[in-house]
Design a protein around this motif. Structure first.
Motif, PDB file in Angstrom:
ATOM      1  N   UNK A 252       0.832  -1.193   0.000  1.00 21.63           N
ATOM      2  CA  UNK A 252       0.000   0.000   0.000  1.00 21.63           C
ATOM      3  C   UNK A 252       0.871   1.249   0.000  1.00 21.63           C
ATOM      4  N   UNK A 253       0.522   2.200  -0.891  1.00 19.52           N
ATOM      5  CA  UNK A 253       1.291   3.434  -1.023  1.00 19.52           C
ATOM      6  C   UNK A 253       0.440   4.631  -0.580  1.00 19.52           C
ATOM      7  N   UNK A 254       0.834   5.828  -0.970  1.00 14.48           N
ATOM      8  CA  UNK A 254       0.307   7.060  -0.362  1.00 14.48           C
ATOM      9  C   UNK A 254      -1.202   7.224  -0.468  1.00 14.48           C
ATOM     10  N   UNK A 255      -1.814   6.792  -1.582  1.00  9.40           N
ATOM     11  CA  UNK A 255      -3.252   6.991  -1.779  1.00  9.40           C
ATOM     12  C   UNK A 255      -4.063   5.751  -1.417  1.00  9.40           C
ATOM     13  N   UNK A 256      -3.548   4.933  -0.504  1.00 15.48           N
ATOM     14  CA  UNK A 256      -4.198   3.677  -0.124  1.00 15.48           C
ATOM     15  C   UNK A 256      -5.545   3.931   0.554  1.00 15.48           C
ATOM     16  N   UNK A 257      -6.460   2.937   0.498  1.00 13.29           N
ATOM     17  CA  UNK A 257      -7.690   3.048   1.286  1.00 13.29           C
ATOM     18  C   UNK A 257      -7.353   2.968   2.768  1.00 13.29           C
ATOM     19  N   UNK A 258      -8.157   3.588   3.590  1.00 11.80           N
ATOM     20  CA  UNK A 258      -7.860   3.626   5.029  1.00 11.80           C
ATOM     21  C   UNK A 258      -8.351   2.376   5.763  1.00 11.80           C
ATOM     22  N   UNK A 259      -9.192   1.574   5.128  1.00  6.33           N
ATOM     23  CA  UNK A 259      -9.616   0.296   5.706  1.00  6.33           C
ATOM     24  C   UNK A 259      -9.559  -0.766   4.626  1.00  6.33           C
ATOM     25  N   UNK A 260      -9.498  -2.024   5.046  1.00  4.08           N
ATOM     26  CA  UNK A 260      -9.475  -3.115   4.086  1.00  4.08           C
ATOM     27  C   UNK A 260      -9.678  -4.442   4.778  1.00  4.08           C
ATOM     28  N   UNK A 261     -10.143  -5.439   4.026  1.00  3.42           N
ATOM     29  CA  UNK A 261     -10.423  -6.743   4.591  1.00  3.42           C
ATOM     30  C   UNK A 261      -9.439  -7.821   4.210  1.00  3.42           C
ATOM     31  N   UNK A 262      -8.467  -7.509   3.342  1.00  3.64           N
ATOM     32  CA  UNK A 262      -7.450  -8.498   3.021  1.00  3.64           C
ATOM     33  C   UNK A 262      -6.384  -8.491   4.111  1.00  3.64           C
ATOM     34  N   UNK A 263      -5.905  -9.667   4.544  1.00  8.85           N
ATOM     35  CA  UNK A 263      -4.923  -9.700   5.631  1.00  8.85           C
ATOM     36  C   UNK A 263      -3.590  -9.089   5.222  1.00  8.85           C
ATOM     37  N   UNK A 264      -2.962  -8.394   6.174  1.00  8.88           N
ATOM     38  CA  UNK A 264      -1.658  -7.761   5.964  1.00  8.88           C
ATOM     39  C   UNK A 264      -0.595  -8.706   6.504  1.00  8.88           C
ATOM     40  N   UNK A 265       0.183  -9.282   5.602  1.00  7.59           N
ATOM     41  CA  UNK A 265       1.176 -10.278   5.982  1.00  7.59           C
ATOM     42  C   UNK A 265       2.437  -9.654   6.568  1.00  7.59           C
ATOM     43  N   UNK A 266       2.744  -8.427   6.168  1.00  5.09           N
ATOM     44  CA  UNK A 266       3.973  -7.769   6.607  1.00  5.09           C
ATOM     45  C   UNK A 266       3.870  -6.285   6.292  1.00  5.09           C
ATOM     46  N   UNK A 267       4.851  -5.518   6.785  1.00  2.00           N
ATOM     47  CA  UNK A 267       4.822  -4.066   6.623  1.00  2.00           C
ATOM     48  C   UNK A 267       6.204  -3.563   6.215  1.00  2.00           C
ATOM     49  N   UNK A 268       6.220  -2.693   5.206  1.00  2.00           N
ATOM     50  CA  UNK A 268       7.426  -1.955   4.825  1.00  2.00           C
ATOM     51  C   UNK A 268       7.449  -0.672   5.642  1.00  2.00           C
ATOM     52  N   UNK A 269       8.553  -0.406   6.340  1.00  2.00           N
ATOM     53  CA  UNK A 269       8.647   0.806   7.162  1.00  2.00           C
ATOM     54  C   UNK A 269       8.537   2.053   6.301  1.00  2.00           C
ATOM     55  N   UNK A 270       7.989   3.117   6.880  1.00  2.00           N
ATOM     56  CA  UNK A 270       7.792   4.371   6.160  1.00  2.00           C
ATOM     57  C   UNK A 270       9.081   4.874   5.519  1.00  2.00           C
ATOM     58  N   UNK A 271      10.198   4.718   6.217  1.00  2.00           N
ATOM     59  CA  UNK A 271      11.473   5.230   5.709  1.00  2.00           C
ATOM     60  C   UNK A 271      11.895   4.571   4.404  1.00  2.00           C
ATOM     61  N   UNK A 272      11.348   3.388   4.101  1.00  2.00           N
ATOM     62  CA  UNK A 272      11.734   2.667   2.878  1.00  2.00           C
ATOM     63  C   UNK A 272      10.742   2.818   1.738  1.00  2.00           C
ATOM     64  N   UNK A 273       9.594   3.456   1.988  1.00  2.00           N
ATOM     65  CA  UNK A 273       8.542   3.502   0.971  1.00  2.00           C
ATOM     66  C   UNK A 273       8.913   4.337  -0.241  1.00  2.00           C
ATOM     67  N   UNK A 274       9.794   5.342  -0.073  1.00  2.00           N
ATOM     68  CA  UNK A 274      10.191   6.162  -1.223  1.00  2.00           C
ATOM     69  C   UNK A 274      10.775   5.306  -2.339  1.00  2.00           C
ATOM     70  N   UNK A 275      11.381   4.170  -1.977  1.00  2.00           N
ATOM     71  CA  UNK A 275      11.991   3.319  -3.006  1.00  2.00           C
ATOM     72  C   UNK A 275      10.962   2.868  -4.037  1.00  2.00           C
ATOM     73  N   UNK A 276       9.724   2.641  -3.585  1.00  2.00           N
ATOM     74  CA  UNK A 276       8.697   2.135  -4.499  1.00  2.00           C
ATOM     75  C   UNK A 276       8.256   3.188  -5.511  1.00  2.00           C
ATOM     76  N   UNK A 277       8.472   4.468  -5.201  1.00  2.00           N
ATOM     77  CA  UNK A 277       8.088   5.529  -6.137  1.00  2.00           C
ATOM     78  C   UNK A 277       8.881   5.450  -7.428  1.00  2.00           C
ATOM     79  N   UNK A 278      10.128   4.957  -7.351  1.00  2.00           N
ATOM     80  CA  UNK A 278      11.013   4.976  -8.514  1.00  2.00           C
ATOM     81  C   UNK A 278      11.178   3.613  -9.171  1.00  2.00           C
ATOM     82  N   UNK A 279      10.446   2.603  -8.696  1.00  2.00           N
ATOM     83  CA  UNK A 279      10.499   1.287  -9.347  1.00  2.00           C
ATOM     84  C   UNK A 279       9.727   1.328 -10.662  1.00  2.00           C
ATOM     85  N   UNK A 280      10.288   0.684 -11.661  1.00  2.00           N
ATOM     86  CA  UNK A 280       9.655   0.627 -12.976  1.00  2.00           C
ATOM     87  C   UNK A 280       8.952  -0.714 -13.167  1.00  2.00           C
ATOM     88  N   UNK A 281       7.844  -0.758 -13.914  1.00  2.00           N
ATOM     89  CA  UNK A 281       7.186  -2.043 -14.171  1.00  2.00           C
ATOM     90  C   UNK A 281       8.185  -3.070 -14.710  1.00  2.00           C
TER      91      UNK A 281
END
Length: 291
Positions: A252-281
């Motif tokens: 989940x990134x910046x515009x994620x929904x605030x609630x959800x019913x799918x289980x969250x298996x793990x979490x990427x710390x906020x400090x590392x999320x910027x990396x996903x902004x620059x990943x290419x398909x």
């Protein structure tokens, strides 16, 4: 008032600052720049506060003109950037004359550029932020060809000469990101937890500002949780890795929904999320255990 006129908005360009925290309880996510460090750098280079609003440009294909002389900086992705047809450097402040054409070409490394202008983009704030949330529609509209954006007044004497910016080309190879197991890891098999850290995942072309979808071996739920049925909706945060019934994880990134019913298996710390902004398909990602 000085203005910026967008001539070509490219595939997706939005106004972004550092977001609107504190409204998840009423269903509004933080939003804001996906690569917060890149936006903050661009703002520092032109003498703005780090959280001033700039433009997040996905992939490229963006062009604009200004009706007065301005300082600008382009950071984040790496690709051809020109002013009046002349190449200009990314990650450096540049002075543009009124009427000069700024063109930001297709990214060669990374995925999202950030354009900061001295004084910042002065569109009206919504809930304390000028960020565009593409999921909820909160904030200014997605930019279109021909739109005119007002600019703020630069702070007097705010510009300082910059000789070197300690930023380089975004990674094109395998990107390794720390990951923390939980809070719903017990919904999955031990083999799936292991696969999170041994599998090489690939960024799906279906990824966007809401979430980074990962292709790889599907993650399987345990027999006990399959019998339980679906998880009741609960609060979601940026960085949470949701796993739908298909087994394909989504960060989940910046515009994620605030609630959800799918289980969250793990979490990427906020400090590392910027990396996903620059990943290419198609780019590969590996996870390691966070410390």
């Amino acid at each position: 008032m000085t203005t910026l006129r967008v001539l070509s908005a490219g595939p997706l360009s939005t106004v972004q600052d550092l977001g609107r925290p504190g409204f998840a309880s009423v269903g509004v996510s933080r939003s804001g720049a996906l690569d917060r460090a890149a936006l903050a750098l661009a703002n520092r280079l032109v003498g703005n506060e780090q959280g001033a609003a700039g433009i997040e440009i996905t992939v490229g294909g963006f062009s604009a003109v200004f009706d007065a002389d301005v300082w600008i900086a382009v950071t984040g992705a790496w690709g051809p950037v020109t002013s009046a047809g002349r190449p200009i450097d990314v990650n450096h402040p540049v002075r543009l004359a009124a009427g000069e054409l700024l063109e930001i070409g297709m990214a060669e490394a990374g995925l999202r550029y950030y354009l900061a202008v001295g004084g910042g983009i002065e569109v009206p704030a919504v809930l304390g932020s000028r960020s565009t949330d593409v999921l909820s529609g909160t904030g200014p509209a997605v930019l279109t060809d021909g739109v005119v954006l007002p600019l703020g007044s630069p702070h007097p004497e705010s510009m300082r000469p910059v000789d070197i910016s300690p930023w380089g080309r975004p990674d094109l190879g395998v990107v390794t990101v720390p990951l923390y197991v939980g809070p719903r890891a017990d919904w999955f098999t031990a083999a799936s937890i292991e696969a999170l850290f041994t599998e090489t995942w690939t960024l799906s072309p279906a990824s966007n500002r809401v979430g980074a979808r990962l292709d790889g071996t599907p993650l399987e739920r345990s027999a006990v949780t399959i019998a339980r049925g679906e998880l009741p909706s609960e609060g979601m945060v940026a960085g949470g890795i949701q796993v739908p019934p298909s087994g394909s994880p989504t960060v989940l990134l910046a515009d994620h929904p605030t609630t959800g019913g799918y289980p969250v298996i793990a979490v990427v710390a906020s400090a590392s999320l910027d990396r996903f902004a620059q990943l290419r398909p198609g780019q590969e990602i590996r996870f390691r255990h966070g410390r």
